[in-house]
Design a protein around this motif. Sequence first.
Motif, PDB file in Angstrom:
ATOM      1  N   SER A   2      -3.436   4.427  -3.730  1.00 55.61           N
ATOM      2  CA  SER A   2      -3.451   3.233  -2.550  1.00 55.61           C
ATOM      3  C   SER A   2      -2.009   2.874  -2.274  1.00 55.61           C
ATOM      4  N   LYS A   3      -1.354   2.480  -1.215  1.00 54.82           N
ATOM      5  CA  LYS A   3      -0.301   1.992  -1.112  1.00 54.82           C
ATOM      6  C   LYS A   3      -0.092   0.535  -1.893  1.00 54.82           C
ATOM      7  N   TYR A   4      -1.240  -0.037  -2.179  1.00 49.94           N
ATOM      8  CA  TYR A   4      -1.432  -1.266  -2.849  1.00 49.94           C
ATOM      9  C   TYR A   4      -1.684  -1.136  -4.357  1.00 49.94           C
ATOM     10  N   THR A   5      -1.692   0.156  -5.015  1.00 46.92           N
ATOM     11  CA  THR A   5      -1.793   0.448  -6.372  1.00 46.92           C
ATOM     12  C   THR A   5      -0.885  -0.425  -7.157  1.00 46.92           C
ATOM     13  N   SER A  37      -3.611  -3.802   7.406  1.00 49.26           N
ATOM     14  CA  SER A  37      -4.325  -2.924   6.665  1.00 49.26           C
ATOM     15  C   SER A  37      -4.659  -3.374   5.236  1.00 49.26           C
ATOM     16  N   TYR A  41      -7.654  -2.384   2.709  1.00 50.32           N
ATOM     17  CA  TYR A  41      -7.532  -1.769   1.040  1.00 50.32           C
ATOM     18  C   TYR A  41      -7.925  -2.908   0.107  1.00 50.32           C
ATOM     19  N   GLU A  44     -10.304  -2.243  -2.840  1.00 48.46           N
ATOM     20  CA  GLU A  44      -9.921  -1.587  -4.040  1.00 48.46           C
ATOM     21  C   GLU A  44      -9.873  -2.393  -5.059  1.00 48.46           C
TER      22      GLU A  44
END
Length: 68
Positions: A2-5, A37, A41, A44
């Motif tokens: 994910s872009k937020y990992t 977004s 997210y 997650e």
Amino acid sequence: MSKYTALWEYIQRNGSPSMKLSFDEIHDIAGIEMDHSFLRYKKELTQYGYQVGKISLKERTVIFNRID
């Protein structure tokens, strides 16, 4: 991935029961601007043992809480 990992891993490593981060801090950690977004997210984060508690647009902060 994910872009937020990077943000999720940061929160998990911190290990605090509760954590408040500003939008600017989130940008510094994740390397991206927080946008709409994030709402999609955020689910997650439960895989990392945390959940989003409160998003304040006025204060530009997000509270993250550990799941017991």
